[in-house]
Design a protein around this motif. Structure first.
Motif, mmCIF file in Angstrom:
data_model
loop_
_atom_site.group_PDB
_atom_site.id
_atom_site.type_symbol
_atom_site.label_atom_id
_atom_site.label_comp_id
_atom_site.label_asym_id
_atom_site.label_seq_id
_atom_site.Cartn_x
_atom_site.Cartn_y
_atom_site.Cartn_z
ATOM 1 N N UNK A 213 0.834 -1.204 0.000
ATOM 2 C CA UNK A 213 0.000 0.000 0.000
ATOM 3 C C UNK A 213 0.870 1.256 0.000
ATOM 4 N N UNK A 214 0.476 2.252 -0.786
ATOM 5 C CA UNK A 214 1.162 3.535 -0.810
ATOM 6 C C UNK A 214 0.171 4.622 -0.417
ATOM 7 N N UNK A 215 0.599 5.516 0.484
ATOM 8 C CA UNK A 215 -0.317 6.525 1.006
ATOM 9 C C UNK A 215 0.272 7.925 0.893
ATOM 10 N N UNK A 216 -0.626 8.913 0.910
ATOM 11 C CA UNK A 216 -0.199 10.305 0.807
ATOM 12 C C UNK A 216 0.368 10.811 2.129
ATOM 13 N N UNK A 217 1.411 11.652 2.065
ATOM 14 C CA UNK A 217 1.956 12.250 3.289
ATOM 15 C C UNK A 217 0.973 13.242 3.906
ATOM 16 N N UNK A 218 1.079 13.423 5.221
ATOM 17 C CA UNK A 218 0.133 14.278 5.938
ATOM 18 C C UNK A 218 0.277 15.754 5.578
ATOM 19 N N UNK A 219 1.434 16.156 5.069
ATOM 20 C CA UNK A 219 1.640 17.567 4.705
ATOM 21 C C UNK A 219 0.595 18.057 3.702
ATOM 22 N N UNK A 220 0.092 17.152 2.898
ATOM 23 C CA UNK A 220 -0.877 17.547 1.880
ATOM 24 C C UNK A 220 -2.171 18.083 2.482
ATOM 25 N N UNK A 221 -2.398 17.781 3.749
ATOM 26 C CA UNK A 221 -3.643 18.227 4.375
ATOM 27 C C UNK A 221 -3.684 19.744 4.534
ATOM 28 N N UNK A 222 -2.547 20.392 4.413
ATOM 29 C CA UNK A 222 -2.533 21.847 4.499
ATOM 30 C C UNK A 222 -3.223 22.484 3.289
ATOM 31 N N UNK A 223 -3.449 21.686 2.264
ATOM 32 C CA UNK A 223 -4.150 22.154 1.066
ATOM 33 C C UNK A 223 -5.354 21.234 0.828
ATOM 34 N N UNK A 258 -1.052 -5.986 -11.799
ATOM 35 C CA UNK A 258 -0.989 -4.636 -11.250
ATOM 36 C C UNK A 258 0.127 -4.490 -10.208
ATOM 37 N N UNK A 259 1.334 -4.207 -10.700
ATOM 38 C CA UNK A 259 2.489 -3.980 -9.833
ATOM 39 C C UNK A 259 2.815 -2.492 -9.825
ATOM 40 N N UNK A 260 3.145 -1.947 -8.665
ATOM 41 C CA UNK A 260 3.588 -0.563 -8.551
ATOM 42 C C UNK A 260 5.074 -0.562 -8.209
ATOM 43 N N UNK A 261 5.901 -0.018 -9.118
ATOM 44 C CA UNK A 261 7.351 -0.156 -9.016
ATOM 45 C C UNK A 261 7.967 0.255 -7.702
ATOM 46 N N UNK A 262 7.569 1.406 -7.146
ATOM 47 C CA UNK A 262 8.200 1.923 -5.941
ATOM 48 C C UNK A 262 7.768 1.260 -4.666
ATOM 49 N N UNK A 263 6.759 0.417 -4.720
ATOM 50 C CA UNK A 263 6.349 -0.318 -3.509
ATOM 51 C C UNK A 263 5.891 -1.719 -3.896
ATOM 52 N N UNK A 264 6.858 -2.480 -4.403
ATOM 53 C CA UNK A 264 6.593 -3.856 -4.816
ATOM 54 C C UNK A 264 7.734 -4.764 -4.377
ATOM 55 N N UNK A 301 -2.890 -17.898 -12.435
ATOM 56 C CA UNK A 301 -2.365 -18.079 -11.093
ATOM 57 C C UNK A 301 -2.577 -16.827 -10.249
ATOM 58 N N UNK A 302 -2.723 -17.018 -8.959
ATOM 59 C CA UNK A 302 -2.806 -15.887 -8.038
ATOM 60 C C UNK A 302 -1.415 -15.548 -7.522
ATOM 61 N N UNK A 303 -0.429 -15.615 -8.394
ATOM 62 C CA UNK A 303 0.961 -15.407 -7.969
ATOM 63 C C UNK A 303 1.293 -13.948 -7.738
ATOM 64 N N UNK A 304 0.431 -13.023 -8.197
ATOM 65 C CA UNK A 304 0.631 -11.599 -7.942
ATOM 66 C C UNK A 304 -0.492 -11.127 -7.027
ATOM 67 N N UNK A 305 -0.140 -10.595 -5.858
ATOM 68 C CA UNK A 305 -1.174 -10.208 -4.905
ATOM 69 C C UNK A 305 -1.018 -8.759 -4.455
ATOM 70 N N UNK A 306 -2.108 -8.200 -3.982
ATOM 71 C CA UNK A 306 -2.127 -6.906 -3.319
ATOM 72 C C UNK A 306 -1.936 -7.161 -1.837
ATOM 73 N N UNK A 307 -0.909 -6.536 -1.230
ATOM 74 C CA UNK A 307 -0.573 -6.808 0.159
ATOM 75 C C UNK A 307 -0.725 -5.527 0.972
ATOM 76 N N UNK A 308 -1.846 -5.390 1.644
ATOM 77 C CA UNK A 308 -2.180 -4.140 2.336
ATOM 78 C C UNK A 308 -1.563 -4.028 3.729
#
Length: 377
Positions: A213-223, A258-264, A301-308
């Motif tokens: 899982x990739x999430x937004x930093x809290x600093x963005x809440x200022x906008x 569905x792979x995301x390079x920076x968090x895979x 195959x279920x060889x690629x998974x989403x890992x939250x």
């Protein structure tokens, strides 16, 4: 609704894709999609399929004389860093707080840039961090890429192949090794990120690859005017990766590539067996690799998974710059490489970029239209 791969891609696209993967895949896996892979065997064959001289170059960069890979190592973290002097230290700090035994992982940093660009101080930041954190194994590599070589696929391939070469020198091959991809501009990383990934691979024997899982930093809440629509987009991302939106491959319960390079993360054996990253890819090298793995496993195959259970928090500076410059979202990945003005913007941090956007910026008006243009592609 279920669809076959041929129905999702045009015949021309599918034939082209098949030719690429079948020219790089391990013959053993090509003939037996259910094959249980031998890590060392696949790595040796992988380098045997590369161009003459390539393995010799990778071996030189693997720097065994500088730092031997520890026998307990189960995870190799790869980081491709392009002018990340302001971010790399915090990224490494996130790895230093991991709850896993430090001898269980090592970090490879590929400090890279085009030959015509000037070098920044990433090396100095890394060496300083190493000096103060001797318990973490960090392999620092510096390389420039010539014209025609500066593809993200080629850069990720290079650092991942250094990982393979180092892994091949492990004496204990029984448990298998996992390669974890991280971007160099991490803001925060869950303390059990690496340990939970390793546990997933050790307990779910059938998986080859996972996306965290990739999430937004809290600093963005200022906008809030930006945070809310970006949060919505992040939630859409979760839906896409869950497999609930895209048509599913026939008899497949998981999203098919569905792979995301920076968090895979993926097993070293499957990476080698499918031929690694496609070096000519400019954008979407992660999706290509996921498709290679899915194709090799027969798309059933279920060889690629989403890992939250593993969470990473990354800077959104590329996307914020897309807003500030009114450029398409899909071009964000090229933001720092296509012209001098944008290369200069890499020195801005997230807060500085946020200040480029007004408090009344409306992402739904004409000024934000281009940002969403990728949603139609």
């Amino acid at each position: 609704m279920t669809m076959t791969v041929e129905e999702i891609l045009s015949k021309k696209e599918f034939d082209s894709f098949s030719r690429i993967i079948e020219s790089t895949i391990s013959p053993r896996l090509l003939h037996n999609p259910k094959l249980k892979l031998n890590e060392l065997e696949e790595i040796e064959d992988y380098f045997g399929r590369q161009l003459n001289g390539y393995e010799r170059e990778i071996t030189k960069f693997a720097t065994f004389e500088q730092l031997e890979i520890k026998e307990k190592c189960r995870i190799v973290v790869t980081i491709a860093a392009y002018k990340e002097e302001k971010n790399i230290e915090n990224t490494l700090a996130q790895l230093s707080k991991q709850d896993i035994d430090k001898s269980f992982f090592e970090v490879i940093i590929l400090d890279n840039h085009p030959e015509k660009d000037k070098r920044d101080n990433t090396r100095e930041r890394v060496l300083e961090f190493k000096q103060h954190n001797p318990s973490i194994s960090i392999v620092y590599v510096y390389k420039t890429f010539g014209e025609g070589e500066c593809h993200i696929g080629n850069i990720r391939k290079f650092v991942s192949d250094i990982a393979l070469k180092r892994i091949s020198h492990l004496k204990n091959k029984n448990k298998g090794t996992v390669i974890v991809n991280l971007d160099a501009d991490l803001i925060d990383l869950q303390s059990n990120y690496l340990s939970s990934i390793l546990k997933a691979f050790d307990t779910k024997g059938g998986i080859d690859c996972l996306t965290t899982s990739s999430h937004m930093p809290k600093d963005l809440r200022m906008k809030p005017n930006l945070y809310v629509p970006l949060l919505f987009w992040e939630l859409l991302d979760e839906v896409f990766l869950s497999g609930e939106y895209f048509p599913k491959i026939e008899r497949t319960k998981e999203p098919f590539f569905m792979i995301m390079g920076g968090h895979s993360a993926y097993r070293a054996s499957i990476y080698a067996a499918v031929g690694g990253y496609y070096e000519k890819t400019d954008v979407g090298e992660d999706t290509d690799l996921g498709a290679f793995i899915a194709h090799a496993r027969g798309w059933k195959s279920s060889s690629i998974i989403r890992f939250s259970k593993a969470k990473a928090y990354y800077s959104k500076r590329r996307f914020l710059l897309s807003l500030a410059e009114n450029t398409p979202l899909f071009a964000a990945g090229l933001m720092f490489s296509d012209n001098k003005k944008r290369k200069d913007l890499i020195n801005l941090n997230e807060l500085q970029i946020l200040n480029m956007l007004s408090d009344d910026f409306d992402i739904n008006t004409s000024s934000g239209t281009l940002y969403w243009s990728a949603m139609d592609t």
